[in-house]
Design a protein around this motif. Structure first.
Motif, mmCIF file in Angstrom:
data_model
loop_
_atom_site.group_PDB
_atom_site.id
_atom_site.type_symbol
_atom_site.label_atom_id
_atom_site.label_comp_id
_atom_site.label_asym_id
_atom_site.label_seq_id
_atom_site.Cartn_x
_atom_site.Cartn_y
_atom_site.Cartn_z
ATOM 1 N N GLY A 1 -22.680 40.291 -14.755
ATOM 2 C CA GLY A 1 -23.149 41.672 -14.674
ATOM 3 C C GLY A 1 -24.663 41.759 -14.582
ATOM 4 O O GLY A 1 -25.223 42.605 -13.887
ATOM 5 N N GLY A 2 -25.341 40.870 -15.323
ATOM 6 C CA GLY A 2 -26.797 40.817 -15.268
ATOM 7 C C GLY A 2 -27.505 41.921 -16.016
ATOM 8 O O GLY A 2 -28.734 42.056 -15.911
ATOM 9 N N GLU B 1 -11.307 35.327 -10.865
ATOM 10 C CA GLU B 1 -10.388 35.230 -12.015
ATOM 11 C C GLU B 1 -11.040 35.693 -13.311
ATOM 12 O O GLU B 1 -10.359 36.053 -14.274
ATOM 13 C CB GLU B 1 -9.853 33.813 -12.174
ATOM 14 C CG GLU B 1 -10.849 32.809 -12.716
ATOM 15 C CD GLU B 1 -10.177 31.477 -13.041
ATOM 16 O OE1 GLU B 1 -9.922 31.245 -14.225
ATOM 17 O OE2 GLU B 1 -9.932 30.696 -12.118
ATOM 18 N N LEU B 2 -12.375 35.699 -13.366
ATOM 19 C CA LEU B 2 -13.066 36.141 -14.567
ATOM 20 C C LEU B 2 -12.959 37.649 -14.770
ATOM 21 O O LEU B 2 -13.262 38.150 -15.856
ATOM 22 C CB LEU B 2 -14.541 35.736 -14.512
ATOM 23 C CG LEU B 2 -14.832 34.229 -14.501
ATOM 24 C CD1 LEU B 2 -16.331 33.987 -14.382
ATOM 25 C CD2 LEU B 2 -14.279 33.561 -15.753
ATOM 26 N N VAL C 1 -4.027 39.890 -25.878
ATOM 27 C CA VAL C 1 -4.679 40.203 -24.611
ATOM 28 C C VAL C 1 -5.643 39.071 -24.284
ATOM 29 O O VAL C 1 -6.491 38.717 -25.107
ATOM 30 C CB VAL C 1 -5.450 41.539 -24.679
ATOM 31 C CG1 VAL C 1 -6.285 41.745 -23.408
ATOM 32 C CG2 VAL C 1 -4.487 42.699 -24.861
ATOM 33 N N ARG C 2 -5.489 38.496 -23.122
ATOM 34 C CA ARG C 2 -6.439 37.492 -22.635
ATOM 35 C C ARG C 2 -7.388 38.216 -21.686
ATOM 36 O O ARG C 2 -7.016 38.567 -20.567
ATOM 37 C CB ARG C 2 -5.742 36.341 -21.930
ATOM 38 C CG ARG C 2 -6.697 35.234 -21.476
ATOM 39 C CD ARG C 2 -5.935 34.096 -20.816
ATOM 40 N NE ARG C 2 -6.830 33.035 -20.396
ATOM 41 C CZ ARG C 2 -7.473 33.006 -19.228
ATOM 42 N NH1 ARG C 2 -7.319 34.017 -18.372
ATOM 43 N NH2 ARG C 2 -8.283 32.004 -18.922
ATOM 44 N N LEU C 3 -8.606 38.447 -22.156
ATOM 45 C CA LEU C 3 -9.581 39.266 -21.449
ATOM 46 C C LEU C 3 -10.563 38.372 -20.711
ATOM 47 O O LEU C 3 -11.326 37.620 -21.334
ATOM 48 C CB LEU C 3 -10.331 40.144 -22.455
ATOM 49 C CG LEU C 3 -11.382 41.108 -21.912
ATOM 50 C CD1 LEU C 3 -10.720 42.223 -21.113
ATOM 51 C CD2 LEU C 3 -12.209 41.684 -23.048
ATOM 52 N N GLY C 4 -10.554 38.425 -19.397
ATOM 53 C CA GLY C 4 -11.495 37.642 -18.606
ATOM 54 C C GLY C 4 -12.928 37.959 -18.976
ATOM 55 O O GLY C 4 -13.269 39.108 -19.284
ATOM 56 N N ALA C 5 -13.790 36.948 -18.935
ATOM 57 C CA ALA C 5 -15.160 37.098 -19.428
ATOM 58 C C ALA C 5 -15.942 38.170 -18.687
ATOM 59 O O ALA C 5 -16.873 38.751 -19.249
ATOM 60 C CB ALA C 5 -15.889 35.757 -19.330
ATOM 61 N N ALA C 6 -15.592 38.456 -17.440
ATOM 62 C CA ALA C 6 -16.368 39.399 -16.638
ATOM 63 C C ALA C 6 -15.646 40.723 -16.393
ATOM 64 O O ALA C 6 -16.071 41.499 -15.532
ATOM 65 C CB ALA C 6 -16.763 38.763 -15.304
ATOM 66 N N VAL C 7 -14.572 40.998 -17.144
ATOM 67 C CA VAL C 7 -13.943 42.317 -17.036
ATOM 68 C C VAL C 7 -14.946 43.358 -17.518
ATOM 69 O O VAL C 7 -15.393 43.299 -18.672
ATOM 70 C CB VAL C 7 -12.657 42.395 -17.879
ATOM 71 C CG1 VAL C 7 -12.090 43.818 -17.864
ATOM 72 C CG2 VAL C 7 -11.621 41.405 -17.361
ATOM 73 N N ARG D 1 -20.822 47.172 -14.921
ATOM 74 C CA ARG D 1 -21.247 45.796 -14.663
ATOM 75 C C ARG D 1 -21.160 44.907 -15.900
ATOM 76 O O ARG D 1 -20.795 43.737 -15.810
ATOM 77 C CB ARG D 1 -22.702 45.775 -14.159
ATOM 78 C CG ARG D 1 -22.925 46.471 -12.827
ATOM 79 C CD ARG D 1 -22.254 45.723 -11.702
ATOM 80 N NE ARG D 1 -22.798 44.372 -11.581
ATOM 81 C CZ ARG D 1 -22.234 43.387 -10.864
ATOM 82 N NH1 ARG D 1 -21.098 43.615 -10.243
ATOM 83 N NH2 ARG D 1 -22.783 42.190 -10.799
ATOM 84 N N GLY D 2 -21.546 45.438 -17.063
ATOM 85 C CA GLY D 2 -21.581 44.629 -18.275
ATOM 86 C C GLY D 2 -20.189 44.246 -18.748
ATOM 87 O O GLY D 2 -19.195 44.885 -18.423
#
Length: 295
Positions: A27-28, A53-54, A64-70, A101-102
């Protein structure tokens, strides 16, 4: 400064192994601020935006398996049922642009004590696990062991956060924070709270009031004892003003804040006690309604 742009997860892990000091970028929303103000000058940036996939999540009914970039916006839109505390925290993050983005993975990577996701993750239970991966394999880091210092986490230099595994809520959860204004603000202090009737436990999370995000362990143990000893898990009856007051005092005592430009240590302690009393009251009222409707 090198710019690395892998297209797959395996390529990302290989790039991180080859450039251990590379700073991950998705997200930056924090990274770009630090770069613009010359706070950080990493040897390389590792852009993860092509690793799709992130940005996915799954729910098997228990976790819940939450992708790091959701992004936070999707957490509020799609996960307020299974992860109510985290969804409430996500609503308070920055502006709509930042919430688009975050991500929770970014919060964990930065490990700032003021990160909004941390109190909700801690309150969600000790079974919350950070999925860290490298070319050497994958390991699961308990959330209580993840934060090791001010803006420091327990990742190895070649590891990336792939996902976070969070138990599906089995009781009401809350999140609240104090800021110097109503939006676009770094928390002066924050507090997450959750009831876990299935295990007969409660969860807490303190933010922006200690060197790292932390639990109020004595407050949890005190409240768990009251709920079990008085049979309140079964009845959903009133806690009483004394219990609520004592819980707030124990949360206050668990903090270790500093004076800074956003607030004094004394104010943070006072505000945390207020937030603890309020979130406990809100969640217990919700739990009482659940018990009543199930009767």
């Amino acid at each position: 400064m090198e710019f690395l742009r892998p297209a797959t997860w395996d390529e990302a892990l290989a790039a991180k192994a080859g450039h251990p000091t590379a700073l991950p970028l998705s997200g930056g929303t924090d990274v770009m601020v630090e770069l613009n103000f010359d706070v950080r000058r990493p040897s390389a940036l590792l852009d993860l935006n092509r690793v799709t996939e992130l940005t996915t999540w799954s729910n098997d009914g228990d976790v819940v398996r939450l992708g790091a970039a959701v992004p936070y916006r999707r957490i509020t839109d799609e996960l307020s049922g299974p992860l109510p505390g985290l969804a409430l925290a996500a609503r308070t993050v920055g502006s709509p642009q930042i919430r688009n983005r975050g991500s929770v993975g970014g919060n964990l990577g930065g490990a700032s004590p003021a990160g909004d996701a941390h109190p909700a993750l801690l309150a969600a239970g000790r079974d919350v696990l950070v999925e860290a991966a490298s070319v050497r394999g994958t390991r699961l880091i308990p959330i209580d062991e993840f934060y090791v210092g001010v803006k420091r986490n327990s990742l190895e230099p070649d590891e990336l956060i792939r996902a976070v595994r969070i138990p599906v809520a089995d009781g009401p959860q809350q999140f609240s924070k104090v800021g110097t204004r109503n939006a676009m603000v770094i928390a002066v202090c924050a507090f997450g709270f959750a009831l876990h009737p299935g295990s007969g436990t409660v969860g807490t999370g303190i933010g922006s009031a200690a060197p790292t995000p932390r639990r109020a362990v004595e407050a949890e143990e005190y409240l768990q004892g009251v709920l079990a000893g008085r049979g309140l898990w079964e009845s959903g009856g009133p806690l009483g003003a004394g219990v609520v007051q004592r819980f707030g005092e124990l949360v206050k005592a668990a903090a270790a804040p500093i004076d800074d430009v956003r607030g004094t240590a004394d104010y943070r302690r006072h505000a945390l006690a207020v937030l603890a009393r309020r979130t406990l009251t809100w969640t217990w009222n919700d739990y009482g309604k659940q018990i009543g409707s199930a009767a």
